[in-house]
Design an enzyme around this catalytic site. Structure first.
Site, PDB file in Angstrom:
ATOM      1  N   ASP A  43       0.833  -1.203   0.000  1.00  0.00           N
ATOM      2  CA  ASP A  43       0.000   0.000   0.000  1.00  0.00           C
ATOM      3  C   ASP A  43       0.871   1.259   0.000  1.00  0.00           C
ATOM      4  O   ASP A  43       0.353   2.374  -0.131  1.00  0.00           O
ATOM      5  CB  ASP A  43      -0.978   0.004   1.162  1.00  0.00           C
ATOM      6  CG  ASP A  43      -0.316  -0.097   2.525  1.00  0.00           C
ATOM      7  OD1 ASP A  43       0.924   0.008   2.616  1.00  0.00           O
ATOM      8  OD2 ASP A  43      -1.042  -0.287   3.518  1.00  0.00           O
ATOM      9  N   GLU A 174       8.275  -4.675  11.117  1.00  0.00           N
ATOM     10  CA  GLU A 174       8.684  -3.327  10.726  1.00  0.00           C
ATOM     11  C   GLU A 174       9.007  -2.464  11.937  1.00  0.00           C
ATOM     12  O   GLU A 174       8.195  -2.321  12.858  1.00  0.00           O
ATOM     13  CB  GLU A 174       7.592  -2.650   9.900  1.00  0.00           C
ATOM     14  CG  GLU A 174       7.997  -1.273   9.398  1.00  0.00           C
ATOM     15  CD  GLU A 174       7.054  -0.690   8.370  1.00  0.00           C
ATOM     16  OE1 GLU A 174       7.350   0.412   7.860  1.00  0.00           O
ATOM     17  OE2 GLU A 174       6.027  -1.329   8.068  1.00  0.00           O
TER      18      GLU A 174
END
Length: 280
Positions: A43, A174
């Site tokens: 995204d 992440e």
């Protein structure tokens, strides 16, 4: 053995998995030729390609469009596609959204957050699933490191184990501490893919615009391997200067009609009613 199982085998052998984003066919082709293992159509397309202010603006149609482009550019490569914001709020929504991405060419679907129930629902329908823990760009307005405290690290660790037990094939970690990423990597069967999570994960992913220097943003987790933005700017500036100076196109960039065809065309022009010599 499925395609995903090949990567799990790489994890067992201690072979690193190379992942990079792509959003279009030419970039995907270049990445495949360069030998990457997996392409992530993330995204991140929203802020890197589409000019959106936030990943939350990316739609399912956007993702399907760019996944299809990447698939055309790299027909054989394993593609992970992001489920965009608010398209996996329930198992039914997640299944419908995943079907759209699979139809576009994705081999695996990825979504953010600790949702082992969704993992199980998708896996039961035959989907390869990639989890995503740590920084969750769709859900966190401020992009900062995660899992810094013992309590936060413990929750991420347990969330990773729960998703692994539910049947995910991959897990993106992440902006989490290296120590935590290493512990999770050793504790789960899934292949971990790190971004800002240190070297102990099973693989690494970077945004292609960041590693190639298309963007000028500096991130601690990124290494700029090229300066494509500066090179492209220089090329376009040189082109603009040549056009304005009349230096492009030159004789080598043009072609002519053969003499008899040109003569016939000129005769035709002279015969046209209202034709004025010298007027295009």
């Amino acid at each position: 053995m499925s395609k995903a199982d090949l990567f799990l085998e790489k994890k067992r052998r201690g072979e690193k998995i190379v992942v990079v984003t792509a959003y279009d066919a030419p970039t995907a082709r270049i990445e495949a030729e360069a030998g990457v293992d997996i392409i992530l159509v993330g995204d991140s397309v929203g802020v890197n390609i589409l000019g959106y202010a936030h990943e939350r603006e990316v739609t399912l149609a956007d993702m399907a469009h760019h996944i299809a482009a990447v698939r055309r550019g790299a027909p054989e490569i394993y593609i992970v596609g992001d489920l965009p914001y608010a398209t996996y709020d329930t198992p039914e929504m997640a299944l419908a959204s995943s079907r759209a991405l699979r139809d576009a060419g994705a081999d695996c679907v990825k979504f953010e957050g600790a949702q082992p129930g969704l993992v199980a629902a998708l896996a039961a329908e035959g989907y390869d699933v990639c989890g995503h823990l740590g920084l969750e760009s769709q859900h966190q307005d401020v992009k900062r490191r995660q899992g810094k405290t013992a309590a936060a690290a413990a929750k991420l660790y347990d969330d990773a184990l729960a998703a692994d037990a539910a049947g995910q094939k991959f897990l993106v970690l992440e902006l989490v501490p290296q120590e935590l990423a290493g512990r999770i990597t050793r504790a789960i069967r899934s292949a971990t893919i790190g971004i800002g999570a240190g070297p102990e994960t099973d693989g690494q992913v970077l945004v292609v615009n960041d590693l190639a220097g298309v963007t000028t943003r500096d991130f601690k987790h990124n290494r700029r391997y090229g300066q494509l933005g500066a090179a492209l700017s220089g090329a376009i500036s040189a082109y603009a200067a040549d056009v304005r100076a009349g230096a492009f196109p030159g004789p080598e960039h043009s072609f002519h009609m053969v003499d008899d065809e040109r003569a016939a065309f000129e005769t035709w022009l002279r015969g046209r009613a209202g034709f004025t010599p010298g007027r295009a």
